[in-house]
Design a protein around this motif. Structure first.
Motif, PDB file in Angstrom:
ATOM      1  N   ALA A 163      -5.004  -4.725 -24.207  1.00 43.95           N
ATOM      2  CA  ALA A 163      -5.714  -4.724 -25.490  1.00 43.95           C
ATOM      3  C   ALA A 163      -7.064  -4.028 -25.425  1.00 43.95           C
ATOM      4  O   ALA A 163      -7.892  -4.187 -26.338  1.00 43.95           O
ATOM      5  CB  ALA A 163      -5.904  -6.159 -25.972  1.00 43.95           C
ATOM      6  N   VAL A 219       0.996  -4.308 -28.666  1.00 49.08           N
ATOM      7  CA  VAL A 219       0.061  -4.748 -27.634  1.00 49.08           C
ATOM      8  C   VAL A 219       0.621  -5.949 -26.877  1.00 49.08           C
ATOM      9  O   VAL A 219       0.972  -6.964 -27.486  1.00 49.08           O
ATOM     10  CB  VAL A 219      -1.307  -5.094 -28.254  1.00 49.08           C
ATOM     11  CG1 VAL A 219      -2.298  -5.497 -27.173  1.00 49.08           C
ATOM     12  CG2 VAL A 219      -1.847  -3.893 -29.041  1.00 49.08           C
ATOM     13  N   VAL A 221      -7.491  -7.380 -31.731  1.00 51.08           N
ATOM     14  CA  VAL A 221      -6.670  -6.160 -31.748  1.00 51.08           C
ATOM     15  C   VAL A 221      -6.708  -5.514 -33.134  1.00 51.08           C
ATOM     16  O   VAL A 221      -6.854  -4.292 -33.261  1.00 51.08           O
ATOM     17  CB  VAL A 221      -5.217  -6.477 -31.339  1.00 51.08           C
ATOM     18  CG1 VAL A 221      -4.285  -5.317 -31.692  1.00 51.08           C
ATOM     19  CG2 VAL A 221      -5.138  -6.779 -29.852  1.00 51.08           C
TER      20      VAL A 221
END
Length: 258
Positions: free
Chosen positions: A77, A95, A107
């Protein structure tokens, strides 16, 4: 106009099921073959395979040539990995290795421009047509960029209710390999604990978020579609090519000595 292909996100929003594959080889011709075969998207595996930022950009560029969306599974991330993928023109990111709703919200912040997030702004990137995308580029990028996160550990399964409340999160992708390990049954995706965790994600998220998963055979594919899983990765380029080559080599067996 932004240069990225937003087809998969638009199909999902229209209620359609989309079909892709994990992609592990640094091969633009193979990307072309996937697109010509009718795949909606590929997930370029930046977590477990060997790619540079430049090679990922070339795979993204090739996806666009054959009308296919490109989703990049980032190694993690980290802001730089998310930014490189999206600035290169990826249709979206996927992710891994997250463990909380708070990490997912971070994110989103890294993947979206103001006012939705804090993605670094530089219109001189490929996604923005190298500065020729127009004044509403950021608004369109925010709207059209797909964000998917892996549900691949017990912490994320426990957080699934909270994940369903996160705005601008598009796909919850169930990763049974890591999930089986997290639950103490490495490699056994059919263990009752793993099956129960997958069932919980699907039951809670159905109708609230798009659900993703890997299908490895026709029966699993049929089951996922029937249960409302709409973002489906059919195996990977590696597994399909490996099976094809093994089948081809079996033709030689009768003619080998010994």
């Amino acid at each position: 106009m932004p240069m990225f292909n937003a087809g998969v996100k638009k199909k999902l929003e229209a209620g359609e099921t989309v079909f892709g594959s994990f992609f592990k080889f640094d091969s633009p011709p193979l990307v072309e073959l996937f697109g010509l075969a009718g795949f909606d998207f590929i997930i370029v595996d930046g977590e477990h395979s060997c790619f540079t930022h430049a090679s990922i950009e070339n795979l993204i560029r090739t996806c666009e040539l054959v009308g296919m969306s490109s989703v990049i599974r980032t190694p993690d991330a980290a802001e730089t990995n998310i930014l490189h993928a999206l600035d290169s023109g990826a249709s979206g990111i996927q992710v891994p290795s997250l463990k909380s709703a708070a990490e997912v919200e971070d994110v989103i912040c890294k993947a979206k421009y103001w006012p939705l997030g804090e993605r670094g702004s530089a219109r001189g990137c490929r996604a923005a047509a190298y500065g020729q995308s127009g004044p509403d580029y950021e608004e369109r990028a925010n709207r059209d960029t797909l964000v998917s996160v892996h549900i691949e550990n017990k912490e994320m399964v426990d957080e699934v209710e909270a994940l369903c409340e996160i705005e601008h999160l598009d796909v919850l992708f169930i990763g049974t390999g890591d999930l089986s390990q997290s639950l103490g049954h490495p490699g056994n995706a059919q263990h009752p604990d793993v099956v129960a965790a997958v069932d919980r994600v699907i039951e809670v998220a159905a109708g609230r978020k798009h659900i993703g998963a890997v299908a490895v055979n026709a029966e699993q594919l049929e089951s996922y579609v029937a249960r409302g899983v709409k973002y489906i990765a059919w195996k990977s380029d590696l597994t399909m090519i490996r099976a094809m080559l093994k089948a081809a080599a079996e033709n030689f067996t009768p003619y080998r000595g010994g």
